[in-house]
Design a protein around this motif. Structure first.
Motif, mmCIF file in Angstrom:
data_model
loop_
_atom_site.group_PDB
_atom_site.id
_atom_site.type_symbol
_atom_site.label_atom_id
_atom_site.label_comp_id
_atom_site.label_asym_id
_atom_site.label_seq_id
_atom_site.Cartn_x
_atom_site.Cartn_y
_atom_site.Cartn_z
ATOM 1 N N PHE A 72 85.418 -14.309 4.091
ATOM 2 C CA PHE A 72 85.288 -14.990 5.377
ATOM 3 C C PHE A 72 86.396 -14.572 6.343
ATOM 4 N N ILE A 94 76.057 -18.865 8.029
ATOM 5 C CA ILE A 94 76.788 -18.683 6.765
ATOM 6 C C ILE A 94 76.417 -19.837 5.836
ATOM 7 N N GLY A 95 76.079 -19.517 4.615
ATOM 8 C CA GLY A 95 75.770 -20.577 3.650
ATOM 9 C C GLY A 95 74.377 -21.158 3.832
ATOM 10 N N ALA A 255 73.702 -24.931 4.299
ATOM 11 C CA ALA A 255 73.928 -25.133 5.737
ATOM 12 C C ALA A 255 72.647 -24.800 6.500
ATOM 13 N N MET A 266 83.026 -24.347 12.127
ATOM 14 C CA MET A 266 83.616 -25.235 11.132
ATOM 15 C C MET A 266 84.867 -24.539 10.585
HETATM 16 O O1 LIG Z 1 78.592 -24.611 7.540
HETATM 17 C C1 LIG Z 1 78.381 -25.391 6.626
HETATM 18 O O2 LIG Z 1 77.916 -26.509 6.807
HETATM 19 C C2 LIG Z 1 78.703 -24.979 5.209
HETATM 20 C C3 LIG Z 1 78.787 -23.499 5.043
HETATM 21 C C4 LIG Z 1 79.199 -23.102 3.644
HETATM 22 O O3 LIG Z 1 78.400 -22.812 2.814
HETATM 23 C C5 LIG Z 1 80.618 -23.130 3.286
HETATM 24 O O4 LIG Z 1 81.462 -23.367 4.155
HETATM 25 O O5 LIG Z 1 80.922 -22.924 2.111
#
Ligand SMILES: O=C(O)CCC(=O)C(=O)O
Ligand SMILES: [Fe+2]
Length: 279
Positions: A72, A94-95, A255, A266
């Motif tokens: 990241f 992401i995610g 996500a 975030m």
């Molecule tokens: O953005 C999100 O809500 C979570 C993303 C994610 O998978 C992480 O930050 O590990």
């Protein structure tokens, strides 16, 4: 001096809502309580917090040493903080698939503290699923069989040169940086609670030890379907000031990517874990 009353309220599906804690000033008493609740519930949700970046780091360090994610992008001023970002122009997030972080490591990260910094007007929720419940839902014969098995975890499907991010507008996360594969028990004894947990996930678990991917897929799929039973999933709707702390051994997350054209940022700090033993 009066101490605040901390309330821990189980949410339907997965996790618990914690109130009565100011995360910016939490000390050992609060952190001990939160750690116990985290290990029991898999994820903790908080509202109306005011964490600065330095306070975010200080909070994480009280739980465990920080584990910097190698894929990241980091915040420009605080390398311990990963940016989980989707710009107005990007269509991939992401995610955006069910997973638990860092299971490809020999000592997978304990968990993360995710702080909402900039949110879309609507959408961008995160789903969490309960892996204690997933294990409990299996029949006794399958539980016994899984307890004798181990599974292979790899970064290749997600971060690899031909992984999920390759060729997308989150391409910066991917590359030819595949790490060696790692093996963990399929059912681990949670290092904090001592309870059995299902520890395979669709993003990073590629197959069972001693089996090909083709041989592994039917049982893996069966476990993945059990793991995301709606009865054991919670949708967390972020608001300004919201924070989530999750335990990678006891929960999965996802996500949602339903806010194209809007910016979402975030801040994530990942906390170190340990090698995992069979239940
Ligand atoms: O953005 C999100 O809500 C979570 C993303 C994610 O998978 C992480 O930050 O590990
Ligand atoms: Fe994640």
């Amino acid at each position: 001096m009066p101490t605040s009353v901390i309330a821990i309220e189980r949410q339907s599906g997965c996790g618990a809502l914690v109130s009565g804690v100011d995360l910016a000033s939490a000390g050992p008493r609060e952190v001990d309580l939160m750690r116990k609740a985290l290990f029991d519930h898999g994820v903790l949700f908080f509202r109306d917090q005011t964490l600065t970046q330095a306070q975010h780091i200080a909070l994480a360090e009280q739980f465990a040493p920080i584990d910097i994610n190698r894929f990241f992008p980091a915040d420009a001023d605080y390398p311990q903080i990963a940016k989980v970002e989707k710009t107005q122009e990007q269509t991939s997030n992401i995610g955006g698939g069910w997973h638990t972080d860092h299971s490809y490591d020999a000592e997978p990260a304990m968990g993360s503290i995710l702080v909402a910094r900039q949110l879309p007007d609507k959408g961008g929720d995160t789903l969490f699923a309960d892996m204690y419940g997933a294990f409990d839902s299996l029949d006794d014969a399958l539980k016994a069989r899984l307890k004798t098995m181990r599974a292979v975890h790899s970064t290749a499907q997600v971060f690899g040169a031909a992984g999920a991010y390759a060729g997308t507008d989150q391409q910066a996360l991917s590359g030819s940086r595949d790490l060696p594969e790692t093996i963990h028990p399929v059912i681990i004894r949670h290092p904090g609670s001592g309870k059995p947990v299902l520890y395979v996930n669709p993003a990073f678990t590629t197959r069972f030890e001693g089996m090909t991917r083709e041989e592994s897929l039917p049982l893996l799929q069966q476990l993945f379907v059990a793991a995301i039973d709606p009865a054991r999933v919670t949708t967390f709707k972020w608001k300004p000031g919201s924070v989530a702390i999750w335990d990678n051994r006891a929960s999965w997350h996802f996500a949602k990517n339903d806010y194209h054209g809007q910016y979402r940022l975030m801040h994530r700090i990942t906390m170190s874990g340990c090698a995992l033993e069979a239940a």
